[in-house]
Design a protein around this motif. Structure first.
Motif, PDB file in Angstrom:
ATOM      1  N   ARG A  20       0.798  -1.238   0.000  1.00 28.71           N
ATOM      2  CA  ARG A  20       0.000   0.000   0.000  1.00 28.71           C
ATOM      3  C   ARG A  20       0.822   1.275   0.000  1.00 28.71           C
ATOM      4  NH1 ARG A  20      -2.814  -3.945   1.963  1.00 28.71           N
ATOM      5  NH2 ARG A  20      -5.015  -4.006   1.398  1.00 28.71           N
ATOM      6  N   GLN A 264     -12.545  -1.551  -3.140  1.00 30.94           N
ATOM      7  CA  GLN A 264     -11.855  -1.556  -1.842  1.00 30.94           C
ATOM      8  C   GLN A 264     -10.335  -1.505  -2.027  1.00 30.94           C
ATOM      9  OE1 GLN A 264     -12.607  -4.463   1.703  1.00 30.94           O
ATOM     10  NE2 GLN A 264     -11.055  -5.425   0.417  1.00 30.94           N
ATOM     11  N   ARG A 265      -9.694  -0.599  -1.261  1.00 27.09           N
ATOM     12  CA  ARG A 265      -8.230  -0.575  -1.257  1.00 27.09           C
ATOM     13  C   ARG A 265      -7.709  -1.291  -0.011  1.00 27.09           C
ATOM     14  NH1 ARG A 265      -4.923   4.953  -2.185  1.00 27.09           N
ATOM     15  NH2 ARG A 265      -5.578   5.393  -0.040  1.00 27.09           N
ATOM     16  N   THR A 266      -8.204  -0.851   1.171  1.00 23.01           N
ATOM     17  CA  THR A 266      -7.826  -1.532   2.427  1.00 23.01           C
ATOM     18  C   THR A 266      -9.114  -1.898   3.165  1.00 23.01           C
ATOM     19  OG1 THR A 266      -5.863  -0.141   2.553  1.00 23.01           O
ATOM     20  CG2 THR A 266      -6.495  -1.309   4.555  1.00 23.01           C
ATOM     21  N   THR A 398      -9.097  -4.208  -4.817  1.00 22.63           N
ATOM     22  CA  THR A 398      -7.982  -3.694  -5.632  1.00 22.63           C
ATOM     23  C   THR A 398      -6.637  -4.096  -5.034  1.00 22.63           C
ATOM     24  OG1 THR A 398      -7.815  -1.579  -4.485  1.00 22.63           O
ATOM     25  CG2 THR A 398      -9.426  -1.705  -6.279  1.00 22.63           C
ATOM     26  N   LYS A 401      -4.163  -1.394  -4.093  1.00 15.55           N
ATOM     27  CA  LYS A 401      -3.701  -0.462  -5.133  1.00 15.55           C
ATOM     28  C   LYS A 401      -4.705   0.663  -5.420  1.00 15.55           C
ATOM     29  CE  LYS A 401       0.181  -2.349  -5.695  1.00 15.55           C
ATOM     30  NZ  LYS A 401       1.173  -1.705  -4.854  1.00 15.55           N
ATOM     31  N   GLY A 402      -5.950   0.447  -5.104  1.00 14.56           N
ATOM     32  CA  GLY A 402      -6.956   1.462  -5.411  1.00 14.56           C
ATOM     33  C   GLY A 402      -7.400   1.382  -6.852  1.00 14.56           C
ATOM     34  N   THR A 427     -14.149   9.075   0.404  1.00 13.83           N
ATOM     35  CA  THR A 427     -12.682   9.077   0.449  1.00 13.83           C
ATOM     36  C   THR A 427     -12.112   9.995   1.530  1.00 13.83           C
ATOM     37  OG1 THR A 427     -12.800  10.582  -1.436  1.00 13.83           O
ATOM     38  CG2 THR A 427     -12.300   8.280  -1.899  1.00 13.83           C
TER      39      THR A 427
END
Ligand code: NDP
Length: 587
Positions: A20, A264-266, A398, A401-402, A427
């Motif tokens: 990340r 989803q990123r995290t 993701t 990575k986003g 966000t």
């Protein structure tokens, strides 16, 4: 869980963090300004509102009408100050609760301790975690009780503050051309109040409907904070962001949209909420001071301190019990290995909850958070995880990575385009980046601009006053106590500010400011105490707490009073009781 490989777990945390980290850190975000200025529009205010500019004098000018501004106004009224002005950007009081009206918005700290002045107003919230509208209307009750509406200039932004030495007054100019001469200024511009957007390539080309959660467009979605968004029944909706806001809003989008893609990123750490009605009868007949006792108890426990009873008994206090276990006699567990294991086990329980709630094993795996507790603020929800069992909801993981880019038609992840009608941006907000920029204030004191003095970060006494800026007070958490329940800190700060203003007037002084010496000592204490916490955050998965994983020079100066939030509150109480204005210079 006894067979957990704790080293392997920490190895996984480190891998996920590495995935990340990005070189652009905080620069990956931009404010709702310039190319996105249209997204900052206030959906609740009359766009045609107009009034003549004012030129006036007042005793105290309060900038911001959220809880901090309301508390400041209330405490000053209690001290008999009539000449108060409140300048507020929104069209009403409420701050966070004015702007954040997305479906599902509710407080994440129990309302009996989150809402201030419950005893003064004789109010009991309807639920443990009431909806945004109830909290917003409670803000109005405080304003009415303390006669603050007549003080308010809504839809008005303070822009610059210039000290006039000849009159010992701040000259405050607003975006509506007002010029207000104020003897004292209390800046209550809030935490987490400037929405931010990710600079994802092509985001400006997306041709569907897009908005940030703090500017929810019910004109498009229909429905209200309880859901029922019929406007989305035939829409493909995408949401970016799975923090506290995303977790609250996703169950409602899932129920209303034809299809929902969650980018989803995290994954968030999602604990049990366990909301329920509050029975006013159970609060009747309590001894005066019950609300303060309850709040103190919560802040003590969640700040890592000891109390023989847990008066609130919610998931927050349960987290602390898990992460910072105590011996039977109440003494903290001192063995570092036992503490390490306790924290890792608590986080493992969160992951097991995901497996228990989410039917599809691959989706469940993707929803599990792999980071230390307190790298990010925990979230609480009882329907969020189960939302992913609905056939119309797709989790697009993701993998840290986003979203890769946007096209006019939708979002692209891993080379796959997801066409969308509507894009919801959960966000987040700027947090402790740059005080003057976040407050939108250009502040020039007798010795120069605050932005220059604070170029490397804030310099304060108790987080509320700064040398060279007489009669100027800030409600903030940098260099103050960072309680889980921010309103608790704010309440004690406003009592302190009201005390200082009252003493200054009583002593017939024109100005009050911290001495250089007292300020230097406080800053040194903050910086020294912050080193351990910053080292922990630097090992964390990125987020707003850790400046997105980048080492920022200002981070130490933006940190909090290390002995803890309750110690900070007790320090302020003792300071007021002593009454000698220690560390301040009267002029
Ligand atoms: P956060 O900053 O916590 O969350 C932002 C989300 O956006 C994160 O999930 C982040 O992912 C994601 N994100 C950012 N950029 C991208 C990208 N390029 N691609 C994909 N995802 C991206 O903001 P919130 O508004 O959720 O919450 C902020 C704070 O406000 C909370 O921590 C809480 O203190 C407060 N709050 C309180 C509430 C309450 O009391 N009820 C409700 C809502 C907010 P990543 O994690 O990877 O960075």
């Amino acid at each position: 869980m006894s067979d957990l490989d704790f080293d392997a777990l920490e190895g996984r945390y480190a891998e996920e963090r590495e995935r990340r980290l990005r070189s652009d850190g905080m620069a990956q975000y931009e404010p709702l300004a310039e190319r996105f200025a249209a997204l900052a529009r206030d959906p609740h205010a009359d766009p045609d509102f107009a009034r003549d500019p004012l030129e006036e004098d007042c005793e105290v000018l309060i900038i911001g009408g959220g809880f901090a501004g309301l508390l400041a106004g209330a405490r000053l009224r209690e001290d008999g100050i009539d000449s108060i002005r409140v300048v507020e950007k929104g069209a009403d009081f409420g701050g966070t609760w004015y702007w954040n009206r997305y479906p599902g918005a509710a407080c994440d700290v129990e309302a009996t301790i989150y809402l201030p002045m419950l005893e003064e107003l004789g109010h009991i919230p309807t639920e443990r975690y009431p909806r945004a509208s109830e909290i917003h209307s409670y803000c109005g009750k405080i304003a009415e009780r303390y006669d603050l509406r007549r003080a308010a200039l809504f839809q008005t932004e303070a822009r610059d503050l210039q000290w006039d030495p000849s009159r010992s007054r701040w000259i405050v100019r607003t975006d509506r051309g007002d010029q207000i001469a104020a003897r004292f200024v209390v800046s209550c511009t809030g935490l987490l109040s400037n929405p931010k957007l990710p600079r994802i390539p092509g985001i400006e080309t997306f041709a569907g409907h897009a908005f940030h959660t703090s500017r929810w467009d019910y004109g498009y979605t229909r429905g209200d904070e309880t859901g029922g968004m019929t406007g989305l029944a035939d829409k493909v909706v995408g949401i970016v962001g799975t923090g506290s806001t995303g977790v609250q809003v996703i169950p409602h989008l899932a129920a209303s949209a034809q299809h929902l893609f969650v980018f989803q990123r995290t994954p968030a750490s999602v604990e049990v909420r366990n909301n329920g009605p509050l029975d006013p009868a159970s609060f009747a007949g309590r001894q005066p001071g019950w609300a303060r006792e309850r709040r103190d108890n919560f802040t003590t426990l969640t700040g890592g301190g000891y109390a023989p009873v847990d008066l609130v008994g919610d998931s927050w206090t349960d987290i602390i019990r898990g992460v910072m276990p105590r011996l039977e006699n109440g003494a903290p567990v001192a063995d570092p290995e036992a503490l390490r294991r306790a924290e890792l086990l608590k986080a493992e329980a969160v992951r097991q909850r995901v497996s228990a709630e989410v039917v599809d094993p691959a989706t469940a795996e993707a929803l599990k958070p792999w980071f230390h507790y307190f790298c990010k603020r925990p979230c609480f929800h009882d329907e969020y995880l189960a939302s992913f069992n609905r056939p119309n909801v797709i989790l697009v993981d993701t993998k840290g990575k986003g979203v890769e880019r946007f096209t006019s038609a939708g979002a692209v992840v891993d080379g796959v385009e997801y066409p969308l009608d509507c894009l919801v941006l959960a966000t987040g907000f700027d947090f402790l980046v740059d005080y003057c920029a976040e407050a939108g204030l250009d502040i020039v004191g007798p010795e120069g601009a605050l932005a220059d003095r604070w170029a490397d970060g804030p310099l304060t006494l108790h987080g509320m006053q700064t040398h060279g800026f007489p009669n100027f007070f800030m409600m903030a958490i940098a260099q103050a106590g960072a309680a889980v329940n921010y309103v608790h800190t704010a309440d004690e700060q406003t009592q302190t500010i009201a005390h200082i203003i009252a003493e200054t007037r009583k002593r017939g002084a024109a100005t009050i400011q911290p001495s250089r010496k007292a300020e230097r000592a406080w800053v040194e204490e903050i910086v020294e105490g912050a080193k351990g916490r910053r080292a922990f955050l630097e090992s964390c998965t990125p987020g707003y707490y850790s400046y997105e994983g980048r080492r920022e020079r200002r981070a130490l100066l933006n940190d909090f009073y290390a002995p803890g939030p309750m110690a900070y509150i007790e320090l302020l109480r003792r300071w007021r009781q002593t009454g000698d204005m220690a560390g301040l210079e009267l002029g």
